[in-house]
Design a protein around this motif. Structure first.
Motif, PDB file in Angstrom:
ATOM      1  N   ASP A   1       0.809  -1.210   0.000  1.00 52.44           N
ATOM      2  CA  ASP A   1       0.000   0.000   0.000  1.00 52.44           C
ATOM      3  C   ASP A   1       0.849   1.270   0.000  1.00 52.44           C
ATOM      4  O   ASP A   1       0.334   2.360  -0.260  1.00 52.44           O
ATOM      5  CB  ASP A   1      -0.915   0.037   1.241  1.00 52.44           C
ATOM      6  CG  ASP A   1      -1.894  -1.124   1.279  1.00 52.44           C
ATOM      7  OD1 ASP A   1      -2.201  -1.681   0.200  1.00 52.44           O
ATOM      8  OD2 ASP A   1      -2.337  -1.489   2.381  1.00 52.44           O
ATOM      9  N   ASP A   2       2.138   1.142   0.311  1.00 52.57           N
ATOM     10  CA  ASP A   2       2.964   2.332   0.532  1.00 52.57           C
ATOM     11  C   ASP A   2       3.023   3.255  -0.679  1.00 52.57           C
ATOM     12  O   ASP A   2       2.879   4.478  -0.544  1.00 52.57           O
ATOM     13  CB  ASP A   2       4.382   1.933   0.939  1.00 52.57           C
ATOM     14  CG  ASP A   2       4.465   1.494   2.398  1.00 52.57           C
ATOM     15  OD1 ASP A   2       3.436   1.581   3.107  1.00 52.57           O
ATOM     16  OD2 ASP A   2       5.544   1.063   2.819  1.00 52.57           O
TER      17      ASP A   2
ATOM     18  N   ARG B   1      -0.269   4.996  -0.980  1.00 53.88           N
ATOM     19  CA  ARG B   1      -0.461   5.964   0.110  1.00 53.88           C
ATOM     20  C   ARG B   1       0.432   7.189  -0.087  1.00 53.88           C
ATOM     21  O   ARG B   1       0.035   8.321   0.202  1.00 53.88           O
ATOM     22  CB  ARG B   1      -0.148   5.299   1.455  1.00 53.88           C
ATOM     23  CG  ARG B   1      -0.376   6.223   2.648  1.00 53.88           C
ATOM     24  CD  ARG B   1      -0.036   5.546   3.962  1.00 53.88           C
ATOM     25  NE  ARG B   1      -0.981   4.488   4.300  1.00 53.88           N
ATOM     26  CZ  ARG B   1      -0.702   3.191   4.259  1.00 53.88           C
ATOM     27  NH1 ARG B   1       0.503   2.789   3.883  1.00 53.88           N
ATOM     28  NH2 ARG B   1      -1.612   2.295   4.585  1.00 53.88           N
ATOM     29  N   GLU B   2       1.653   6.952  -0.588  1.00 57.31           N
ATOM     30  CA  GLU B   2       2.587   8.057  -0.812  1.00 57.31           C
ATOM     31  C   GLU B   2       2.266   8.833  -2.087  1.00 57.31           C
ATOM     32  O   GLU B   2       2.820   9.922  -2.303  1.00 57.31           O
ATOM     33  CB  GLU B   2       4.010   7.506  -0.882  1.00 57.31           C
ATOM     34  CG  GLU B   2       4.507   6.904   0.433  1.00 57.31           C
ATOM     35  CD  GLU B   2       5.648   5.915   0.240  1.00 57.31           C
ATOM     36  OE1 GLU B   2       6.291   5.956  -0.836  1.00 57.31           O
ATOM     37  OE2 GLU B   2       5.884   5.098   1.146  1.00 57.31           O
TER      38      GLU B   2
ATOM     39  N   SER C   1      -7.945   9.427  -3.732  1.00 53.53           N
ATOM     40  CA  SER C   1      -7.374   8.335  -2.932  1.00 53.53           C
ATOM     41  C   SER C   1      -5.872   8.173  -3.080  1.00 53.53           C
ATOM     42  O   SER C   1      -5.192   7.778  -2.128  1.00 53.53           O
ATOM     43  CB  SER C   1      -8.060   7.006  -3.283  1.00 53.53           C
ATOM     44  OG  SER C   1      -9.427   7.046  -2.967  1.00 53.53           O
TER      45      SER C   1
ATOM     46  N   ASP D   1      -3.436   9.752  -0.412  1.00 53.67           N
ATOM     47  CA  ASP D   1      -4.205  10.082   0.791  1.00 53.67           C
ATOM     48  C   ASP D   1      -3.652   9.261   1.959  1.00 53.67           C
ATOM     49  O   ASP D   1      -3.787   8.035   1.985  1.00 53.67           O
ATOM     50  CB  ASP D   1      -5.683   9.751   0.579  1.00 53.67           C
ATOM     51  CG  ASP D   1      -6.533  10.038   1.812  1.00 53.67           C
ATOM     52  OD1 ASP D   1      -5.982  10.546   2.814  1.00 53.67           O
ATOM     53  OD2 ASP D   1      -7.744   9.742   1.775  1.00 53.67           O
ATOM     54  N   PRO D   2      -3.020   9.910   2.941  1.00 51.02           N
ATOM     55  CA  PRO D   2      -2.425   9.150   4.047  1.00 51.02           C
ATOM     56  C   PRO D   2      -3.461   8.435   4.909  1.00 51.02           C
ATOM     57  O   PRO D   2      -3.111   7.516   5.664  1.00 51.02           O
ATOM     58  CB  PRO D   2      -1.694  10.235   4.855  1.00 51.02           C
ATOM     59  CG  PRO D   2      -2.384  11.510   4.518  1.00 51.02           C
ATOM     60  CD  PRO D   2      -2.827  11.358   3.096  1.00 51.02           C
ATOM     61  N   ASP D   3      -4.718   8.835   4.792  1.00 49.57           N
ATOM     62  CA  ASP D   3      -5.778   8.211   5.595  1.00 49.57           C
ATOM     63  C   ASP D   3      -6.559   7.142   4.826  1.00 49.57           C
ATOM     64  O   ASP D   3      -7.535   6.591   5.345  1.00 49.57           O
ATOM     65  CB  ASP D   3      -6.751   9.280   6.095  1.00 49.57           C
ATOM     66  CG  ASP D   3      -6.077  10.292   7.006  1.00 49.57           C
ATOM     67  OD1 ASP D   3      -5.225   9.872   7.813  1.00 49.57           O
ATOM     68  OD2 ASP D   3      -6.384  11.497   6.891  1.00 49.57           O
ATOM     69  N   ALA D   4      -6.158   6.882   3.603  1.00 51.91           N
ATOM     70  CA  ALA D   4      -6.863   5.876   2.802  1.00 51.91           C
ATOM     71  C   ALA D   4      -6.733   4.502   3.441  1.00 51.91           C
ATOM     72  O   ALA D   4      -5.739   4.189   4.090  1.00 51.91           O
ATOM     73  CB  ALA D   4      -6.309   5.859   1.383  1.00 51.91           C
TER      74      ALA D   4
ATOM     75  N   PHE E   1      -7.404   1.361  -1.525  1.00 57.13           N
ATOM     76  CA  PHE E   1      -6.245   0.768  -2.191  1.00 57.13           C
ATOM     77  C   PHE E   1      -6.668  -0.341  -3.153  1.00 57.13           C
ATOM     78  O   PHE E   1      -6.131  -0.468  -4.253  1.00 57.13           O
ATOM     79  CB  PHE E   1      -5.261   0.216  -1.158  1.00 57.13           C
ATOM     80  CG  PHE E   1      -4.634   1.280  -0.294  1.00 57.13           C
ATOM     81  CD1 PHE E   1      -4.245   2.494  -0.828  1.00 57.13           C
ATOM     82  CD2 PHE E   1      -4.433   1.068   1.059  1.00 57.13           C
ATOM     83  CE1 PHE E   1      -3.670   3.478  -0.038  1.00 57.13           C
ATOM     84  CE2 PHE E   1      -3.862   2.038   1.865  1.00 57.13           C
ATOM     85  CZ  PHE E   1      -3.481   3.247   1.310  1.00 57.13           C
TER      86      PHE E   1
END
Length: 367
Positions: free
Chosen positions: A270-271, A274-275, A300, A303-306, A311
């Motif tokens: 996911d990194d 997310r990044e 999305s 988005d650090p809160d996703a 994902f």
């Protein structure tokens, strides 16, 4: 020449190369540990971090440099360099790589690297565990920047102290300086692209070339040729191999960053999402997505809160738009181009077999 579909990696002598590179790094770092701990015991933590970064890894860059050297040694006059000294010299590439990884993780806000906390995350924990004052996250970022800088400084020192002759060292410096300039410039281009510059698929490929492709294959091959004393023709030959292969290597990295197995890659799948990494996968998905798909990317990606649902939707979009398939096609095409250049290259046969095996290993890897 008929090339085997999956050449034997034994031809690359990777076990011996990895062992020699690890020994060179370990010996050098133990000396630095003595020096830094003598300055202040707190600096032992810094050396430990560089040791952890330099431990393991695929050692592909030193392997490409070593076989770049072996490939042209028969074509040059004068005394040949000592094999062990060359292996120490190419081991310095691992410190350049470590520096790039640390700084990249800071810029991306990555949480893990090779199955352990990213350097800035680890030092933030040191701040908290030690009950230090101030902002722990800022402390972690500052420490990571310095660790990356130190690794880059040490790359120079290890190359200089490797034992290769003064003429070889002087020739190597030209390639070395170009390589380090390119990777630093590539990091800025990556930062610029993340902020909306260098848009589209071509922007993603430009970043891939300068941030990773050059210093992964092309420049290491040329470094080996420079150590051997080969001329401009060898540099051109290795460019024909290195640029397409380096691009394929980075594109494989991008695919693994989204679809890889965390148990194998050592980082969460996911990194990259997310990044918000603006890879070719993302550029191609955006080209083919409908309005809903583009909205998903805007909301999305990065988005650090996703969570897992977002994902999963992003991965599905990359698959449905054909972006993943197109990237896999490009990996195959660029790998085939590089293998064709290896087959046609005027280099020693043992080096040809080794580089062909490395080409397949670098682009079909799972980590």
């Amino acid at each position: 020449m008929v090339r085997p579909l999956v050449p034997s990696l034994a031809a690359a002598d990777l076990g011996r190369i990895r062992g020699a590179v690890s020994a060179a790094l370990t010996g050098f770092l133990e000396e630095q540990r003595t020096t830094l701990s003598g300055m202040d015991p707190a600096l032992t933590r810094v050396v430990d971090e560089v040791c952890a970064l330099a431990d393991g890894g695929k050692r592909l860059r030193p392997a490409f440099a070593y076989w770049g050297w072996r490939g042209v040694t028969e074509d040059v006059t004068g005394p040949a360099e000592d094999d062990a000294a060359v292996l120490r010299a190419v081991a310095a590439l691992e410190f350049v790589h470590a520096s790039a990884l640390v700084h990249d993780d800071v810029m991306d806000g990555a949480l893990t690297r090779r199955g352990r906390p990213a350097t800035h995350v680890g030092f933030a924990a040191v701040h908290g565990d030690g009950g230090l004052s101030g902002d722990g996250d800022a402390f972690g970022v500052g420490a990571a920047i310095l660790v990356g800088d130190l690794a880059l400084v040490w790359s120079d020192e290890l190359l200089r102290r490797s034992g290769i002759s003064a003429p070889s060292l002087a020739r190597a410096r030209s390639v070395w300086d170009t390589m380090r300039t390119e990777v630093t410039a590539g990091q800025y281009l990556d930062l610029l692209r993340a902020a909306g510059g260098l848009p589209g698929a071509q922007g993603a490929l430009t970043v891939a070339r300068y941030k990773s492709a050059g210093y992964t294959v092309q420049r290491p091959l040329q470094l080996g040729a420079a150590i051997a004393g080969a001329g401009p023709r060898a540099a051109d030959v290795y460019t024909a191999v290195g640029l397409p292969l380096g691009e394929a290597f980075q594109l494989r990295d991008d695919v693994l960053g989204v679809f890889g197995d965390p148990e194998v890659t050592g980082k969460s799948a996911d990194d990259d999402l997310r990044e918000g990494k603006q890879t070719l996968l993302v550029a191609l998905a955006e080209e083919e997505a409908d309005d809903a798909g583009r909205r998903l990317l805007r909301e999305s990606l990065g988005d650090p809160d996703a969570g897992e649902e977002q994902f999963a939707a992003l991965r599905d979009l990359i698959e449905r738009t054909g972006a993943r398939a197109r990237v896999e096609e490009r990996i195959a095409e660029r790998t085939a181009t590089a293998r064709g250049a290896i087959a046609d290259a005027p280099i020693a046969e043992e080096a040809r077999a080794a580089l062909d095996a490395l080409a397949v290993a670098a682009t079909s890897r799972t980590a």
